[in-house]
Design a protein around this motif. Structure first.
Motif, PDB file in Angstrom:
ATOM      1  N   LYS A  78       0.865  -1.184   0.000  1.00  0.00           N
ATOM      2  CA  LYS A  78       0.000   0.000   0.000  1.00  0.00           C
ATOM      3  C   LYS A  78       0.897   1.227   0.000  1.00  0.00           C
ATOM      4  CE  LYS A  78      -3.808  -2.176   2.409  1.00  0.00           C
ATOM      5  NZ  LYS A  78      -4.830  -2.043   3.432  1.00  0.00           N
ATOM      6  N   TRP A  81       0.435   8.015  -2.945  1.00  0.00           N
ATOM      7  CA  TRP A  81       1.119   8.937  -3.850  1.00  0.00           C
ATOM      8  C   TRP A  81       0.728  10.358  -3.463  1.00  0.00           C
ATOM      9  CZ3 TRP A  81       4.597   8.332  -7.875  1.00  0.00           C
ATOM     10  CH2 TRP A  81       4.940   7.015  -8.189  1.00  0.00           C
ATOM     11  N   VAL A 110      -0.607   1.283 -11.402  1.00  0.00           N
ATOM     12  CA  VAL A 110      -1.749   1.936 -10.754  1.00  0.00           C
ATOM     13  C   VAL A 110      -2.689   2.377 -11.862  1.00  0.00           C
ATOM     14  CG1 VAL A 110      -2.525   3.915  -9.370  1.00  0.00           C
ATOM     15  CG2 VAL A 110      -0.383   2.749  -8.796  1.00  0.00           C
ATOM     16  N   ALA A 113      -6.470   5.814 -10.010  1.00  0.00           N
ATOM     17  CA  ALA A 113      -6.618   6.111  -8.584  1.00  0.00           C
ATOM     18  C   ALA A 113      -7.042   7.575  -8.460  1.00  0.00           C
ATOM     19  CB  ALA A 113      -5.307   5.872  -7.853  1.00  0.00           C
ATOM     20  N   THR A 128      -2.958   4.008  -3.013  1.00  0.00           N
ATOM     21  CA  THR A 128      -2.837   2.998  -4.077  1.00  0.00           C
ATOM     22  C   THR A 128      -2.245   1.709  -3.537  1.00  0.00           C
ATOM     23  OG1 THR A 128      -0.577   3.583  -4.737  1.00  0.00           O
ATOM     24  CG2 THR A 128      -2.363   4.825  -5.781  1.00  0.00           C
ATOM     25  N   ASN A 129      -2.340   0.670  -4.340  1.00  0.00           N
ATOM     26  CA  ASN A 129      -1.618  -0.588  -4.152  1.00  0.00           C
ATOM     27  C   ASN A 129      -0.739  -0.774  -5.377  1.00  0.00           C
ATOM     28  OD1 ASN A 129      -2.941  -1.342  -1.740  1.00  0.00           O
ATOM     29  ND2 ASN A 129      -4.668  -2.129  -2.908  1.00  0.00           N
TER      30      ASN A 129
END
Length: 158
Positions: A78, A81, A110, A113, A128-129
């Motif tokens: 995780k 940003w 990503v 997002a 984000t992941n």
């Protein structure tokens, strides 16, 4: 008259050849510079903003990552940003494209997002992941609504 015409033709030939040679040199220099940039991939700087530890470029962009901690291949992490500046607005969408240094494989890490507002001293951020499919150096290009903001370089462990 024939003499003048001959001089003009010779002049045009010389100028044409000089222009072509200059253009070739410029193209070669650009290719060498591009190769040098590819070879010189180095991990981006770590910095702090308020209570967050990030990697990227201070006052421009970065994602949460503690210095000394490893980003591990095939392990979803995780990452928040963070972006600074007026050009990034709440509600905009972030896409991050990653390129592996050795394989040059590019993939979207990503997808869409949503930026949800200020956080940690940044003007905007998106949670984000990210999952990296292999170890090595990665260049992460961050796009906001299709516009490249900048790149972050990270080392990924296997």
């Amino acid at each position: 008259m024939k003499k003048i015409l001959g001089v003009v033709i010779c002049g045009l030939i010389i100028v044409g050849c000089s222009h072509k040679e200059s253009k070739d040199i410029i193209e070669q220099d650009s290719q060498i510079l591009a190769i040098a940039k590819e070879v010189a991939w180095e991990e981006s700087s770590h910095f702090t903003s308020e209570n967050l530890s990030l990697i990227g470029k201070p006052q421009l962009l970065g994602f949460t990552h503690n210095e000394g901690e490893n980003i591990v291949a095939n392990k979803t992490g995780k990452y928040g940003w963070h972006f600074w500046g007026d050009s990034v607005k709440t509600g905009d969408f972030l896409i991050v494209k990653g390129t592996h240094q050795l394989t040059h494989i590019e993939m979207e890490l990503v997808t869409n997002a949503k930026l949800i507002g200020p956080n940690g001293g940044a003007d905007n951020h998106a949670p984000t992941n990210m999952t990296f499919p292999q170890g090595g150096m990665w260049k992460l290009d961050a796009y906001i609504d299709g516009r490249l903001v900048d790149s972050v370089y990270v080392k990924v462990q296997t």
